[in-house]
Motif scaffolding. Structure first.
Motif, PDB file in Angstrom:
ATOM      1  N   GLN A   1     -69.304 -16.902  68.523  1.00  0.00           N
ATOM      2  CA  GLN A   1     -67.983 -16.525  68.021  1.00  0.00           C
ATOM      3  C   GLN A   1     -68.087 -15.751  66.714  1.00  0.00           C
ATOM      4  O   GLN A   1     -67.375 -14.770  66.511  1.00  0.00           O
ATOM      5  CB  GLN A   1     -67.119 -17.775  67.815  1.00  0.00           C
ATOM      6  N   ILE A   2     -68.967 -16.192  65.841  1.00  0.00           N
ATOM      7  CA  ILE A   2     -69.148 -15.498  64.558  1.00  0.00           C
ATOM      8  C   ILE A   2     -69.696 -14.096  64.793  1.00  0.00           C
ATOM      9  O   ILE A   2     -69.216 -13.122  64.213  1.00  0.00           O
ATOM     10  CB  ILE A   2     -70.075 -16.310  63.626  1.00  0.00           C
ATOM     11  N   ASP A   3     -70.683 -13.982  65.662  1.00  0.00           N
ATOM     12  CA  ASP A   3     -71.284 -12.676  65.940  1.00  0.00           C
ATOM     13  C   ASP A   3     -70.314 -11.705  66.608  1.00  0.00           C
ATOM     14  O   ASP A   3     -70.495 -10.494  66.522  1.00  0.00           O
ATOM     15  CB  ASP A   3     -72.537 -12.847  66.810  1.00  0.00           C
ATOM     16  N   ALA A   4     -69.293 -12.223  67.262  1.00  0.00           N
ATOM     17  CA  ALA A   4     -68.319 -11.357  67.938  1.00  0.00           C
ATOM     18  C   ALA A   4     -67.295 -10.765  66.973  1.00  0.00           C
ATOM     19  O   ALA A   4     -66.554  -9.854  67.336  1.00  0.00           O
ATOM     20  CB  ALA A   4     -67.603 -12.151  69.030  1.00  0.00           C
ATOM     21  N   LEU A   5     -67.251 -11.270  65.745  1.00  0.00           N
ATOM     22  CA  LEU A   5     -66.304 -10.746  64.759  1.00  0.00           C
ATOM     23  C   LEU A   5     -66.700  -9.341  64.309  1.00  0.00           C
ATOM     24  O   LEU A   5     -67.885  -8.995  64.309  1.00  0.00           O
ATOM     25  CB  LEU A   5     -66.277 -11.649  63.524  1.00  0.00           C
ATOM     26  N   PRO A   6     -65.722  -8.535  63.867  1.00  0.00           N
ATOM     27  CA  PRO A   6     -66.062  -7.256  63.242  1.00  0.00           C
ATOM     28  C   PRO A   6     -66.933  -7.518  62.003  1.00  0.00           C
ATOM     29  O   PRO A   6     -66.861  -8.591  61.398  1.00  0.00           O
ATOM     30  CB  PRO A   6     -64.706  -6.671  62.845  1.00  0.00           C
ATOM     31  N   ALA A   7     -67.731  -6.545  61.601  1.00  0.00           N
ATOM     32  CA  ALA A   7     -68.725  -6.721  60.536  1.00  0.00           C
ATOM     33  C   ALA A   7     -68.146  -7.289  59.240  1.00  0.00           C
ATOM     34  O   ALA A   7     -68.699  -8.242  58.680  1.00  0.00           O
ATOM     35  CB  ALA A   7     -69.440  -5.399  60.264  1.00  0.00           C
TER      36      ALA A   7
ATOM     37  N   VAL B   1     -67.323 -11.899  55.547  1.00  0.00           N
ATOM     38  CA  VAL B   1     -66.401 -12.736  54.767  1.00  0.00           C
ATOM     39  C   VAL B   1     -66.518 -14.193  55.210  1.00  0.00           C
ATOM     40  O   VAL B   1     -66.560 -15.102  54.376  1.00  0.00           O
ATOM     41  CB  VAL B   1     -64.950 -12.220  54.897  1.00  0.00           C
ATOM     42  N   LEU B   2     -66.581 -14.427  56.506  1.00  0.00           N
ATOM     43  CA  LEU B   2     -66.684 -15.793  57.015  1.00  0.00           C
ATOM     44  C   LEU B   2     -67.969 -16.457  56.525  1.00  0.00           C
ATOM     45  O   LEU B   2     -67.969 -17.616  56.106  1.00  0.00           O
ATOM     46  CB  LEU B   2     -66.633 -15.793  58.543  1.00  0.00           C
ATOM     47  N   ARG B   3     -69.052 -15.709  56.551  1.00  0.00           N
ATOM     48  CA  ARG B   3     -70.335 -16.260  56.077  1.00  0.00           C
ATOM     49  C   ARG B   3     -70.281 -16.554  54.577  1.00  0.00           C
ATOM     50  O   ARG B   3     -70.776 -17.583  54.123  1.00  0.00           O
ATOM     51  CB  ARG B   3     -71.467 -15.304  56.423  1.00  0.00           C
TER      52      ARG B   3
ATOM     53  N   SER C   1     -76.465 -19.153  58.896  1.00  0.00           N
ATOM     54  CA  SER C   1     -76.836 -17.775  59.204  1.00  0.00           C
ATOM     55  C   SER C   1     -77.070 -16.930  57.951  1.00  0.00           C
ATOM     56  O   SER C   1     -77.526 -15.792  58.041  1.00  0.00           O
ATOM     57  CB  SER C   1     -75.764 -17.124  60.083  1.00  0.00           C
ATOM     58  N   LEU C   2     -76.760 -17.499  56.780  1.00  0.00           N
ATOM     59  CA  LEU C   2     -77.023 -16.778  55.525  1.00  0.00           C
ATOM     60  C   LEU C   2     -78.480 -16.988  55.109  1.00  0.00           C
ATOM     61  O   LEU C   2     -78.978 -18.112  55.155  1.00  0.00           O
ATOM     62  CB  LEU C   2     -76.129 -17.321  54.402  1.00  0.00           C
TER      63      LEU C   2
END
Length: 188
Positions: free
Chosen positions: A100-106, A111-113, A173-174
């Motif tokens: 789901q995170i990877d499917a977000l726009p860049a 921002v989410l990370r 993922s950071l």
């Protein structure tokens, strides 16, 4: 196995082999109740959620088995199937979160990370300050893109990750150095 459970629970004895039309209303009620308990609740849930586009029994059973009793994982698997993502089912709830995170726009993904460093619930003001260092402004469009991942609290000044697993996946993922830098930045 299922028949044994139904027979033992309903306590119908030799009547179980007889036509249902010969049952009293109490016997039918016990049989119906026993049969409903013999099927896993998760199967009922999946059937109910997918009623408009039912899954084949083996697909449903695979999904229930994969979720392993974890309601969040089952919910996320259902969300994937309903979105039309019929590829291989993820192996873990963490895999679903990363997908789901990877499917977000860049920008939304970034921002989410970054927000994951602030904890599960944090102030919009603190996130705005953190993002200012990267010249990223929070606007309604960005909040809309993050809407399935971050929940805006009633007062409008707090954001909460929809689930702790989602926050943990974003945080993991950071790179370590980035996490350290962001922690240092938010500590000031």
């Amino acid at each position: 196995e299922t028949l044994e459970f139904v027979n033992e629970f309903a306590q119908l004895g030799s009547y179980l082999a007889m036509p249902i039309r010969t049952y009293s209303s109490g016997m039918m009620a016990r049989l119906a109740f026993a049969a409903s308990l013999a099927v896993e609740f998760d199967c009922y849930l999946v059937d109910e959620v997918t009623a408009s586009a039912p899954l084949r029994p083996h697909e449903r059973d695979e999904m229930v088995s994969r979720a392993g009793g974890n309601p969040l994982f089952l919910e996320e698997l259902l969300r994937l199937v309903q979105s039309g993502d019929t590829g291989a089912l993820p192996e873990s709830v963490e895999s679903v979160a990363m997908r789901q995170i990877d499917a977000l726009p860049a920008t939304a993904r970034h921002v989410l990370r970054m927000a994951s460093v602030l904890g599960r619930t944090f102030s919009l003001e603190l996130l705005t300050e953190l993002l200012a260092a990267e010249q990223i402004e929070i606007d309604d469009d960005l909040l809309l893109k993050l809407g399935t991942h971050l929940i805006v609290e009633d007062r409008g000044d707090q954001l909460t990750f929809r689930h702790a697993v989602l926050r943990e996946a974003a945080y993991a993922s950071l790179p370590f150095r980035t996490r350290s830098d962001l922690h240092a930045l938010t500590a000031d």
